[in-house]
Write an enzyme that holds these catalytic residues in place. Sequence first.
Site, PDB file in Angstrom:
ATOM      1  N   SER A   1      -9.767  13.870 -62.751  1.00 16.16           N
ATOM      2  CA  SER A   1     -11.101  14.464 -62.604  1.00 16.16           C
ATOM      3  C   SER A   1     -11.820  14.514 -63.961  1.00 16.16           C
ATOM      4  CB  SER A   1     -10.990  15.886 -62.053  1.00 16.16           C
ATOM      5  OG  SER A   1     -12.257  16.504 -62.114  1.00 16.16           O
TER       6      SER A   1
ATOM      7  N   SER B   1     -14.503  16.353 -64.284  1.00 15.94           N
ATOM      8  CA  SER B   1     -15.244  17.626 -64.302  1.00 15.94           C
ATOM      9  C   SER B   1     -14.929  18.485 -65.531  1.00 15.94           C
ATOM     10  CB  SER B   1     -14.979  18.417 -63.023  1.00 15.94           C
ATOM     11  OG  SER B   1     -15.515  17.726 -61.923  1.00 15.94           O
TER      12      SER B   1
ATOM     13  N   LYS C   1     -11.782  19.911 -49.339  1.00 10.64           N
ATOM     14  CA  LYS C   1     -13.158  20.405 -49.155  1.00 10.64           C
ATOM     15  C   LYS C   1     -13.380  21.121 -47.812  1.00 10.64           C
ATOM     16  CE  LYS C   1     -15.314  17.184 -52.381  1.00 10.64           C
ATOM     17  NZ  LYS C   1     -16.402  16.237 -52.631  1.00 10.64           N
TER      18      LYS C   1
ATOM     19  N   ASP D   1     -22.791  18.015 -53.425  1.00 13.22           N
ATOM     20  CA  ASP D   1     -22.651  16.551 -53.529  1.00 13.22           C
ATOM     21  C   ASP D   1     -23.961  15.838 -53.166  1.00 13.22           C
ATOM     22  OD1 ASP D   1     -19.995  16.484 -54.397  1.00 13.22           O
ATOM     23  OD2 ASP D   1     -19.208  16.550 -52.354  1.00 13.22           O
TER      24      ASP D   1
ATOM     25  N   GLY E   1     -20.332   2.894 -45.533  1.00 14.48           N
ATOM     26  CA  GLY E   1     -19.247   3.862 -45.541  1.00 14.48           C
ATOM     27  C   GLY E   1     -19.548   5.034 -44.627  1.00 14.48           C
TER      28      GLY E   1
ATOM     29  N   GLY F   1     -17.192   8.064 -44.819  1.00 14.76           N
ATOM     30  CA  GLY F   1     -16.251   9.117 -45.210  1.00 14.76           C
ATOM     31  C   GLY F   1     -17.005  10.363 -45.681  1.00 14.76           C
TER      32      GLY F   1
ATOM     33  N   ALA G   1     -18.039  11.226 -48.639  1.00 14.51           N
ATOM     34  CA  ALA G   1     -19.151  10.959 -49.556  1.00 14.51           C
ATOM     35  C   ALA G   1     -20.379  10.499 -48.767  1.00 14.51           C
ATOM     36  CB  ALA G   1     -18.746   9.904 -50.574  1.00 14.51           C
TER      37      ALA G   1
ATOM     38  N   ILE H   1     -22.099   5.004 -55.474  1.00 15.31           N
ATOM     39  CA  ILE H   1     -21.541   6.270 -55.947  1.00 15.31           C
ATOM     40  C   ILE H   1     -20.265   6.043 -56.761  1.00 15.31           C
ATOM     41  CG2 ILE H   1     -22.579   7.495 -53.982  1.00 15.31           C
ATOM     42  CD1 ILE H   1     -19.622   8.082 -53.211  1.00 15.31           C
TER      43      ILE H   1
ATOM     44  N   TYR I   1     -18.480   5.038 -60.013  1.00 15.69           N
ATOM     45  CA  TYR I   1     -18.953   4.993 -61.410  1.00 15.69           C
ATOM     46  C   TYR I   1     -17.871   4.494 -62.365  1.00 15.69           C
ATOM     47  CZ  TYR I   1     -16.731   9.552 -61.423  1.00 15.69           C
ATOM     48  OH  TYR I   1     -15.828  10.570 -61.287  1.00 15.69           O
TER      49      TYR I   1
ATOM     50  N   GLY J   1     -23.683   5.503 -60.480  1.00 17.51           N
ATOM     51  CA  GLY J   1     -23.198   6.709 -59.814  1.00 17.51           C
ATOM     52  C   GLY J   1     -22.796   7.848 -60.729  1.00 17.51           C
TER      53      GLY J   1
HETATM   54  P1  ATR Z   1     -14.647   9.586 -49.241  1.00 21.28           P
HETATM   55  O1  ATR Z   1     -14.369  10.881 -48.540  1.00 21.28           O
HETATM   56  O2  ATR Z   1     -14.502   9.653 -50.723  1.00 21.28           O
HETATM   57  O3  ATR Z   1     -15.955   8.989 -48.824  1.00 21.28           O
HETATM   58  P2  ATR Z   1     -12.934   8.101 -47.427  1.00 21.28           P
HETATM   59  O4  ATR Z   1     -13.108   9.120 -46.372  1.00 21.28           O
HETATM   60  O5  ATR Z   1     -11.570   7.595 -47.717  1.00 21.28           O
HETATM   61  O6  ATR Z   1     -13.456   8.603 -48.835  1.00 21.28           O
HETATM   62  O7  ATR Z   1     -13.918   6.884 -47.133  1.00 21.28           O
HETATM   63  C1  ATR Z   1     -13.825   5.674 -47.767  1.00 21.28           C
HETATM   64  C2  ATR Z   1     -14.855   4.727 -47.168  1.00 21.28           C
HETATM   65  O8  ATR Z   1     -14.637   3.427 -47.721  1.00 21.28           O
HETATM   66  C3  ATR Z   1     -14.715   4.579 -45.652  1.00 21.28           C
HETATM   67  O9  ATR Z   1     -16.007   4.390 -45.102  1.00 21.28           O
HETATM   68  C4  ATR Z   1     -13.865   3.311 -45.534  1.00 21.28           C
HETATM   69  O10 ATR Z   1     -14.013   2.628 -44.306  1.00 21.28           O
HETATM   70  P3  ATR Z   1     -13.148   3.082 -43.011  1.00 21.28           P
HETATM   71  O11 ATR Z   1     -13.822   4.279 -42.447  1.00 21.28           O
HETATM   72  O12 ATR Z   1     -13.188   1.897 -42.140  1.00 21.28           O
HETATM   73  O13 ATR Z   1     -11.760   3.373 -43.551  1.00 21.28           O
HETATM   74  C5  ATR Z   1     -14.437   2.491 -46.662  1.00 21.28           C
HETATM   75  N1  ATR Z   1     -13.536   1.422 -47.089  1.00 21.28           N
HETATM   76  C6  ATR Z   1     -12.403   1.538 -47.810  1.00 21.28           C
HETATM   77  N2  ATR Z   1     -11.827   0.322 -48.004  1.00 21.28           N
HETATM   78  C7  ATR Z   1     -12.619  -0.591 -47.380  1.00 21.28           C
HETATM   79  C8  ATR Z   1     -12.575  -2.015 -47.218  1.00 21.28           C
HETATM   80  N3  ATR Z   1     -11.591  -2.752 -47.743  1.00 21.28           N
HETATM   81  N4  ATR Z   1     -13.585  -2.608 -46.517  1.00 21.28           N
HETATM   82  C9  ATR Z   1     -14.584  -1.883 -45.980  1.00 21.28           C
HETATM   83  N5  ATR Z   1     -14.684  -0.522 -46.100  1.00 21.28           N
HETATM   84  C10 ATR Z   1     -13.721   0.111 -46.794  1.00 21.28           C
END
Ligand code: ATR
Length: 286
Positions: A19, A21, A70, A107, A132, A134, A136, A228, A230, A251
Amino acid sequence: MNTGAPRMAGVIGWPVEHSLSPRVHGYWLKKHNIAGDYVRLSAPPEDFETIVWKAAAEGFRGANVTVPHKEKAAALCARLDPAAEAMGAVNTLVFEPGGVIAGLNTDGYGFMQNLRAGAPGWSARRPAAVLGAGGAARAVCHALKDAGCGEIRIINRTLARAEALADSLGGGTVYAWEDRAAALKGAGLLVNTTTLGMTAAPALEPGLEPALEIDMSALPKDAVVTDIVYTPLETPLLAAAQRRGLTAVDGLGMLLHQAAPGFEAWFGVKPEVDEALRAHLMAAGG
Ligand code: ATR
């Protein structure tokens, strides 16, 4: 100069070693001549609650919370700010007198402040494309919605996660990962919230995550692209955006801006995010 016991805060995560932070808050503490400290608190999932209450009992003012805690942090709070409420996730805890814990999620605020600073011409009027789905992405999408963005396009490898995120927003268009290039048509903003393009930690060699491959030719000439990720500061996505003449926003500012509300709540000073702070972080290999 403050008198009395040093003020304490920290970051709780698992793992927490990487981290940045402590470096951000340490910089502000020194700059504002505050007698205090900001430390890493390593918390395996089963010990999270115990570690939070122990820190509160020891007189900590609060803490940042990072993966994977979180959601658990939100459940501990007596009060949540609207962003934390909407996301069901907290990244900033404020310990109040009487054993009360308030939870914030900064965030999305950090994302938006960074976007506005790096791309002052950006307008929420056109669609935003978010890669994405997840945690974030959730923060970014909620912030975009609050900023008045009328159409949010969520593109994710696992479609069900994109659909769940769209549902939690009360709307949003969902795209399969294979259709990501088409999802950019007419968009004013492209945000990468996936881990693609990231090196595992500052100072580690690149190539631990594959680069993000995306054809950006459908983006309008005045679109903004932000990542995002960095580490590295200039991701392959941002480099490609710049080659196309698009506005690219890195980011690092999101990390810095999301830290500011916590610092203010714990230490009583509203800190500035400026070039000197960025340089301080970059000198750390960030
Ligand atoms: P965070 O909470 O930090 O956003 P996360 O929940 O692990 O982390 O999310 C990671 C994101 O990267 C997800 O959208 C993931 O896609 P999946 O939902 O299909 O897992 C995406 N991601 C990670 N590796 C990937 C890859 N090789 N190709 C496409 N998307 C990827």
